[in-house]
Design an enzyme around this catalytic site. Sequence first.
Site, PDB file in Angstrom:
ATOM      1  N   SER A 327       0.825  -1.208   0.000  1.00  0.00           N
ATOM      2  CA  SER A 327       0.000   0.000   0.000  1.00  0.00           C
ATOM      3  C   SER A 327       0.861   1.261   0.000  1.00  0.00           C
ATOM      4  CB  SER A 327      -0.911   0.020   1.222  1.00  0.00           C
ATOM      5  OG  SER A 327      -0.162   0.374   2.367  1.00  0.00           O
ATOM      6  N   CYS A 328       0.211   2.397  -0.236  1.00  0.00           N
ATOM      7  CA  CYS A 328       0.921   3.676  -0.288  1.00  0.00           C
ATOM      8  C   CYS A 328       0.912   4.369   1.065  1.00  0.00           C
ATOM      9  CB  CYS A 328       0.309   4.572  -1.351  1.00  0.00           C
ATOM     10  SG  CYS A 328       0.568   3.905  -2.987  1.00  0.00           S
ATOM     11  N   ASP A 329       0.999   3.602   2.135  1.00  0.00           N
ATOM     12  CA  ASP A 329       1.030   4.195   3.470  1.00  0.00           C
ATOM     13  C   ASP A 329       2.325   3.811   4.173  1.00  0.00           C
ATOM     14  OD1 ASP A 329       0.607   5.270   5.927  1.00  0.00           O
ATOM     15  OD2 ASP A 329      -1.234   4.168   6.360  1.00  0.00           O
TER      16      ASP A 329
END
Length: 399
Positions: A327-329
């Site tokens: 994910s982009c976190d």
Amino acid sequence: MCYGVMKKFHLSEEEMNQLAERYETPFLVASAAQVEDNYRFLRQHMPHVGIYYAMKANPTPQLLERVAGLGSCFDVASAGEMVQLQALGVAGSRMIYANPVKDRRGLRTAAELGVRRMTFDDASEIAKMAQYVPGADVLVRIAVRNNKALVDLNTKFGAPVEQAIPLLQQAKAAGLNPIGICFHVGSQSLSTAAYEEALLLSHGLFQQAAEAGMHLTDLDIGGGFPVPSREGLDVDVAGMLHTIDRAVARLFPDTAVWCEPGRFMCGNAMNLVTTVIGTKERQGKPWYILDEGVYGALSGIIFDHWSYPLHCFGHGARQQATFAGPSCDGIDVLYRDVTVPRQHIGDHVLITEIGSYSTVSATRFNGFGLAPVLIWEEQPEAAKRQEQESQPVAQEEVV
Ligand SMILES: *Cc1c(COP(=O)(O)O)cnc(C)c1O
């Protein structure tokens, strides 16, 4: 006495690769036979205590079916869980509605499906239960102490002990049927003493209830039994269960006593197969990005305060590395500074003992799908393994 070591379900590298040829990663593989072993282990080592599987830990239908087929009862917390069990043919009489605060949908469904046993820990719950399920069999949940549990459940749940008898009296006055006491020492409890103390406390309450004219018949000792982990939490689970069982037999010879194992039943019964989809180097050390992360089946790293055994393969030089999810976190980091052989894009990585509190809290964050769960016993590799295991072990050559 021979206690036997608990087995755990663990794919070999070859089995993992064969599965990954047929199914796109990430996917989970669950062993129904392992869950059955765990159920039988509990029955064997705690014969005086019945089993209500806390299905929130892992409600995979095939696993629920296997456990139901063995005669297990179930701990449910919502209408959704009751309906799922009903669809599998489990009667409401085999369920306990063990969520101390119940919503209207849950209470309506309990009434419809004949779930008549429930727990509560505050006077505000009594009128609700009496309205929807008049005459329901109720247990009061008490708060108990335990500083040796990974997950504390006694801050949010459980009435102060001195309120237990007054609460049961109020329930009785409202037309409910007070039948007993329940507690939960906290999840992944490494302390047997916590159960023994809670049993003594409950014993005292049973006597007080009798003096107050209420004959209690049921005691629910909750879950909390640990998954023995590779990480060296060297708990003798069998010994722990024996000690609890002896205390139950001594203190509650004429009481229906049951437990609500969640984590214990499936923790060691599931593996996750994931793939390295990217690599980078930071401060001279490699980072590997996997196709599953904390927003997916590895959500237990966040919600369950858990770390799962990681198995990397290959023969490259071993070095310290960090693993992260797709994910982009920035929070999506899985393992930091673990020493593993060099990994490459496309390599499969195996994560074991990920059967409890994993898929249940996975999300679709960033649009990634939920990883599917395969049943090991339905795969040809399982039959192959069985065949190999049943063959006589080749005689070693003596030179
Ligand atoms: C979650 C829960 C369980 C299961 O606990 P484990 O620690 O996973 O065994 C049992 N009873 C109740 C009421 C629960 O909320």
